[in-house]
Design an enzyme around this catalytic site. Structure first.
Site, PDB file in Angstrom:
ATOM      1  N   TYR A  60      -4.439  -2.579 -12.519  1.00 24.48           N
ATOM      2  CA  TYR A  60      -5.414  -2.151 -11.534  1.00 24.48           C
ATOM      3  C   TYR A  60      -6.702  -1.830 -12.278  1.00 24.48           C
ATOM      4  O   TYR A  60      -6.891  -0.773 -12.840  1.00 24.48           O
ATOM      5  CB  TYR A  60      -4.946  -0.907 -10.786  1.00 24.48           C
ATOM      6  CG  TYR A  60      -3.743  -1.094  -9.894  1.00 24.48           C
ATOM      7  CD1 TYR A  60      -3.270  -2.352  -9.542  1.00 24.48           C
ATOM      8  CD2 TYR A  60      -3.070   0.014  -9.393  1.00 24.48           C
ATOM      9  CE1 TYR A  60      -2.167  -2.505  -8.727  1.00 24.48           C
ATOM     10  CE2 TYR A  60      -1.966  -0.122  -8.558  1.00 24.48           C
ATOM     11  CZ  TYR A  60      -1.520  -1.380  -8.244  1.00 24.48           C
ATOM     12  OH  TYR A  60      -0.413  -1.518  -7.422  1.00 24.48           O
ATOM     13  N   PHE A 205       1.562  -1.978   0.929  1.00 24.98           N
ATOM     14  CA  PHE A 205       0.903  -2.254   2.209  1.00 24.98           C
ATOM     15  C   PHE A 205       1.601  -1.490   3.336  1.00 24.98           C
ATOM     16  O   PHE A 205       1.950  -2.069   4.382  1.00 24.98           O
ATOM     17  CB  PHE A 205       0.874  -3.754   2.522  1.00 24.98           C
ATOM     18  CG  PHE A 205      -0.123  -4.544   1.728  1.00 24.98           C
ATOM     19  CD1 PHE A 205      -1.092  -3.924   0.975  1.00 24.98           C
ATOM     20  CD2 PHE A 205      -0.082  -5.939   1.724  1.00 24.98           C
ATOM     21  CE1 PHE A 205      -2.010  -4.651   0.228  1.00 24.98           C
ATOM     22  CE2 PHE A 205      -0.989  -6.674   0.985  1.00 24.98           C
ATOM     23  CZ  PHE A 205      -1.948  -6.029   0.235  1.00 24.98           C
ATOM     24  N   PRO A 206       1.847  -0.187   3.162  1.00 24.04           N
ATOM     25  CA  PRO A 206       2.553   0.564   4.212  1.00 24.04           C
ATOM     26  C   PRO A 206       1.781   0.643   5.521  1.00 24.04           C
ATOM     27  O   PRO A 206       2.368   0.909   6.571  1.00 24.04           O
ATOM     28  CB  PRO A 206       2.730   1.955   3.588  1.00 24.04           C
ATOM     29  CG  PRO A 206       1.588   2.078   2.623  1.00 24.04           C
ATOM     30  CD  PRO A 206       1.423   0.699   2.058  1.00 24.04           C
TER      31      PRO A 206
END
Length: 280
Positions: A60, A205-206
């Site tokens: 990231y 991606f909740p």
């Protein structure tokens, strides 16, 4: 509250609603996002609100998110569990290269330790399985790092139930991290295996990557609670299974507060039935 604790790996209690750091980086998880002080403020506020599970990854940024975690949480509170990932190399905004060679996994883990300024990584997750390297060699490298005290627990990212079963024959696995949300439940068999084995499932991606705002059932339930669709989606995950530990990410203090408030949202059985139906 439905955000009761989950004991990760059998010895690390965490609140199930955590915080993910991907949104602290730029588009495509590449480079920084705005002023680093804003990111530090979000991380510190998450911990102030009781978050005890911080999920990050070496790619990231790359490196940006881990460095922000170290800056914001040093010294790290004793009850905060930091999870990071390795096994994917970034060379540009759109280039992702899987690399599970044992020597590369060791180098990535040791680099994460330096950036996080830690002696041990609480949860080190293999970001992708490398099809060019035997699974036993990839997990063997992580087991060696654990024996040396550099890793406390091992996790996997983006696997099938069959792959998790194979991995469990080779190592203790504390977590998996796969796509799973109100509108996408394709990894239901994996969730069932995690429930049976007491393995944490960290859904990425909740919030459905924005798609939930267009779901009429989610919107109707949200309106009844004077909540947002995102809050309903997070509450649904917390109701859905005791092993689900969502770590929604954001770079906004206001959005962080909104997400964390979802832990107090109680959904009635009839509402859960309605929400279950679209993705069944």
């Amino acid at each position: 509250m439905i955000d009761q604790a989950f004991v990760l790996g059998g010895d690390l209690p965490v609140r199930r609603l955590g915080y993910g750091t991907a949104q602290l980086t730029g588009p495509g998880y590449w480079g920084p996002r705005g002023d680093a002080r804003d990111a530090v403020a979000v991380l510190r506020r998450a911990v102030e609100r009781g978050v005890t599970l911080i999920d990050t990854a070496d790619n990231y940024g790359p490196s940006v998110a881990e460095e922000l975690v170290a800056r914001a949480l040093r010294p790290c509170p004793a009850d905060v569990v930091v999870a990071t990932k390795g096994g994917v190399v970034r060379t540009s905004e759109r280039a992702w290269h899987v690399d599970g060679r044992p020597e590369r996994l060791r180098a990535m883990c040791e680099a994460s330790l330096r950036r996080l300024r830690r002696d041990t990584i609480d949860l080190y997750q293999l970001h992708r399985l490398d099809p060019a390297v035997p699974l036993a060699e990839q997990l063997g490298a992580l087991e060696e790092l654990r024996a040396e005290g550099k890793i406390r627990h091992i996790g996997l990212d983006t696997v099938t139930a069959e792959q998790l079963s194979a991995a469990l024959e080779l190592a203790d696995i504390a977590s998996v991290q796969n796509r799973y949300n109100l509108l996408d439940r394709s990894f239901e068999p994996l969730l069932e295996l995690c429930e049976a084995r007491g393995i944490a499932f960290l859904p990425w991606f909740p919030l459905g990557n924005g798609a939930l705002t267009a779901d009429p059932v989610c919107a109707a339930v949200a309106a009844a609670h004077r909540a947002t669709p995102g809050q309903v989606a997070l509450a649904w995950l917390l109701h859905r299974s005791p092993v689900l530990c969502p770590t929604p990410g954001t770079g906004s203090l206001a959005h962080l507060e909104e997400n964390l408030d979802a832990a107090a949202l109680r959904l009635a059985p009839e509402e859960l039935s309605r929400l279950d139906a679209p993705g069944a």
